[in-house]
Design a protein around this motif. Structure first.
Motif, PDB file in Angstrom:
ATOM      1  N   ARG A 174      24.354  14.736  -1.070  1.00  0.00           N
ATOM      2  CA  ARG A 174      23.991  14.936   0.335  1.00  0.00           C
ATOM      3  C   ARG A 174      22.764  14.104   0.718  1.00  0.00           C
ATOM      4  O   ARG A 174      22.673  13.569   1.828  1.00  0.00           O
ATOM      5  CB  ARG A 174      23.696  16.418   0.601  1.00  0.00           C
ATOM      6  N   ASN A 175      21.803  14.026  -0.214  1.00  0.00           N
ATOM      7  CA  ASN A 175      20.562  13.294   0.065  1.00  0.00           C
ATOM      8  C   ASN A 175      20.715  11.785  -0.088  1.00  0.00           C
ATOM      9  O   ASN A 175      19.822  11.035   0.314  1.00  0.00           O
ATOM     10  CB  ASN A 175      19.451  13.766  -0.873  1.00  0.00           C
ATOM     11  N   GLY A 176      21.819  11.341  -0.698  1.00  0.00           N
ATOM     12  CA  GLY A 176      21.970   9.914  -0.961  1.00  0.00           C
ATOM     13  C   GLY A 176      20.942   9.414  -1.969  1.00  0.00           C
ATOM     14  O   GLY A 176      20.466   8.284  -1.873  1.00  0.00           O
ATOM     15  N   PHE A 177      20.618  10.268  -2.957  1.00  0.00           N
ATOM     16  CA  PHE A 177      19.577   9.911  -3.940  1.00  0.00           C
ATOM     17  C   PHE A 177      20.052   8.772  -4.835  1.00  0.00           C
ATOM     18  O   PHE A 177      21.111   8.850  -5.449  1.00  0.00           O
ATOM     19  CB  PHE A 177      19.223  11.123  -4.801  1.00  0.00           C
ATOM     20  N   THR A 178      19.252   7.712  -4.897  1.00  0.00           N
ATOM     21  CA  THR A 178      19.562   6.561  -5.733  1.00  0.00           C
ATOM     22  C   THR A 178      18.324   6.123  -6.499  1.00  0.00           C
ATOM     23  O   THR A 178      17.195   6.553  -6.204  1.00  0.00           O
ATOM     24  CB  THR A 178      20.050   5.361  -4.898  1.00  0.00           C
ATOM     25  N   ILE A 179      18.556   5.253  -7.484  1.00  0.00           N
ATOM     26  CA  ILE A 179      17.468   4.642  -8.239  1.00  0.00           C
ATOM     27  C   ILE A 179      17.597   3.123  -8.074  1.00  0.00           C
ATOM     28  O   ILE A 179      18.617   2.557  -8.472  1.00  0.00           O
ATOM     29  CB  ILE A 179      17.545   5.018  -9.723  1.00  0.00           C
ATOM     30  N   PRO A 180      16.586   2.449  -7.499  1.00  0.00           N
ATOM     31  CA  PRO A 180      15.400   3.041  -6.855  1.00  0.00           C
ATOM     32  C   PRO A 180      15.779   3.776  -5.585  1.00  0.00           C
ATOM     33  O   PRO A 180      16.919   3.711  -5.143  1.00  0.00           O
ATOM     34  CB  PRO A 180      14.532   1.816  -6.558  1.00  0.00           C
ATOM     35  N   LEU A 181      14.805   4.468  -5.011  1.00  0.00           N
ATOM     36  CA  LEU A 181      15.059   5.273  -3.821  1.00  0.00           C
ATOM     37  C   LEU A 181      15.403   4.367  -2.640  1.00  0.00           C
ATOM     38  O   LEU A 181      14.639   3.477  -2.273  1.00  0.00           O
ATOM     39  CB  LEU A 181      13.825   6.117  -3.497  1.00  0.00           C
ATOM     40  N   LYS A 182      16.590   4.576  -2.079  1.00  0.00           N
ATOM     41  CA  LYS A 182      17.054   3.754  -0.962  1.00  0.00           C
ATOM     42  C   LYS A 182      16.574   4.346   0.353  1.00  0.00           C
ATOM     43  O   LYS A 182      16.781   5.518   0.632  1.00  0.00           O
ATOM     44  CB  LYS A 182      18.582   3.668  -0.967  1.00  0.00           C
ATOM     45  N   LEU A 183      15.905   3.510   1.141  1.00  0.00           N
ATOM     46  CA  LEU A 183      15.359   3.979   2.402  1.00  0.00           C
ATOM     47  C   LEU A 183      16.385   3.849   3.521  1.00  0.00           C
ATOM     48  O   LEU A 183      16.717   2.749   3.958  1.00  0.00           O
ATOM     49  CB  LEU A 183      14.095   3.196   2.760  1.00  0.00           C
ATOM     50  N   ASN A 184      16.927   4.973   3.939  1.00  0.00           N
ATOM     51  CA  ASN A 184      17.750   5.043   5.136  1.00  0.00           C
ATOM     52  C   ASN A 184      16.956   5.867   6.154  1.00  0.00           C
ATOM     53  O   ASN A 184      15.844   6.314   5.858  1.00  0.00           O
ATOM     54  CB  ASN A 184      19.113   5.659   4.817  1.00  0.00           C
TER      55      ASN A 184
END
Length: 388
Positions: A174-184
């Motif tokens: 749900r949060n769209g958590f990625t590595i590195p943190l993707k800024l949307n």
């Protein structure tokens, strides 16, 4: 009054961490797999046990120390391996290792740490360090990690078995958590709303001249695009590892070995047959498969199956000193903490971790005094299921 002086419990640290971290980063630590039933049960099932006090006992002197795999620890506690600790606070793994060394307890470094094992060793060369290993597809790299760990003073190998693939974590999706943190748009708002974390994170990235990375994979893994943690696990980890593979790694290590991720008594027996010196009763903090037993509910049958042939460590759900007392009563010799440590780290770095350890130490010490025991082995059998 310092900002941590009014912190009374681990749950207070959790609330401070929630206010300091961007939501998606906090949720990555805090949430479990699926609907979170096991995540919640890990803590709630401690409430099913009652501790029986004895009175009229001289408890003026109490000893919280415990030997864990042949080395004395100031209390029956180990800082568990937690991936990406450097994401929650700059130099997260280094600060965690220093806090463990300062308080005289073991620290276990994750395969997926931001700081490399060499960096940790340089920071705390004489500490009691363990290295946690995932089974990797690259066997040469996995073997080299074992060699590097030995050369850098990691005494104990902790093999994690419950991550052949990553479990489904709804909130990360749900949060769209990625590595590195993707800024949307949504994560940008989160980050801007947490200026202290953002400034520290950006400053640390500028010093390292790179985005978030996995130090132990330097030269072997380059994160050139945004990836979910599940994608990284699928790329790196070998889902085909079996007990023959485990036995080979134990023989290669030729030192103390802990097998982590055991919930079934039969697996506990197989781990001992494979050469494990200790097992960790754990469901990965409820982060892998939902609807599996809580760790504390699985502990009694595993303790019965092991019957003194290996040390038992309880992981997942420990947030109170009474939790430690219950675990030791049911057959564990020590406990691991992951989230409880990370909440302290996220709150105030090394000082926050020291606060978390001190809270658990004081609560365990108080529990011992009020239970009428002066040494940890006397806790055996003091907990029973509340059937009312």
């Amino acid at each position: 009054m310092t900002k941590l002086q009014r912190i009374a419990s681990i749950s207070d640290l959790r609330e401070r961490a929630r206010k300091r971290l961007p939501r998606s980063v906090f949720d990555f630590i805090d949430d479990g797999a699926g609907a979170g039933h096991t995540r919640r049960a890990n803590q709630q099932d401690f409430e099913k046990y009652t501790l029986l006090p004895r009175v009229g006992v001289d408890v003026s002197k109490r000893d919280l120390s415990q030997r864990i795999l042949g080395v004395s620890s100031s209390m029956p506690l180990i800082l568990a391996p937690t991936g990406l600790s450097g994401l929650y606070y700059p130099k997260g793994e280094i600060l965690t290792a220093k806090a463990a060394h300062q308080t005289g307890i073991p620290f276990c470094l994750s395969t997926n740490s931001v700081a490399s094992m060499e960096t940790i060793s340089d920071a705390v060369p004489s500490s009691e360090k363990w290295f946690q290993l995932y089974f990797l597809k690259d066997k040469g790299l996995m073997s080299s990690m074992l060699t590097r760990a030995k050369e850098n003073g990691y005494r104990v190998l902790c093999i994690t078995l419950d991550v052949p693939i990553q479990g489904k974590r709804d909130q990360d999706i749900r949060n769209g958590f990625t590595i590195p943190l993707k800024l949307n748009p949504s994560t940008l708002i989160e980050v801007l709303a947490r200026p202290n974390w953002t400034w520290n994170f950006l400053k640390d990235a500028l010093i390292r001249k790179q985005k978030i990375s996995f130090g132990n994979f330097e030269g072997h893994l380059k994160i050139s695009k945004y990836k979910t943690n599940a994608q990284l696990i699928a790329e790196l980890c070998d889902a085909s590892a079996d007990w023959d593979t485990i036995r080979e790694v134990i023989e290669e290590w030729s030192g103390p070995v802990v097998i982590k991720g055991i919930l079934d008594p039969e697996d506990a027996k197989l781990a001992i047959q494979a050469g494990a010196h200790a097992i960790v009763v754990s469901n990965h903090g409820g982060r892998q498969l939902d609807q599996v037993p809580s760790s504390i509910s699985a502990l009694p049958k595993i303790a019965e199956a092991v019957a003194g042939h290996a040390e038992i460590i309880l992981d997942s759900g420990v947030t109170r000193g009474t939790d430690i007392a219950i675990a030791l009563s049911l057959g564990a010799s020590a406990c691991m903490i992951g989230r409880s440590c990370l909440w302290g780290l996220a709150t105030d770095g090394q000082t926050g971790i020291l606060k978390a350890i001190e809270i658990l130490r004081q609560e365990l010490d108080t529990s011992m005094a009020l239970l009428g025991v002066t040494e940890l082995h006397q806790l055996k059998g003091r907990a029973c299921l509340n059937l009312s």
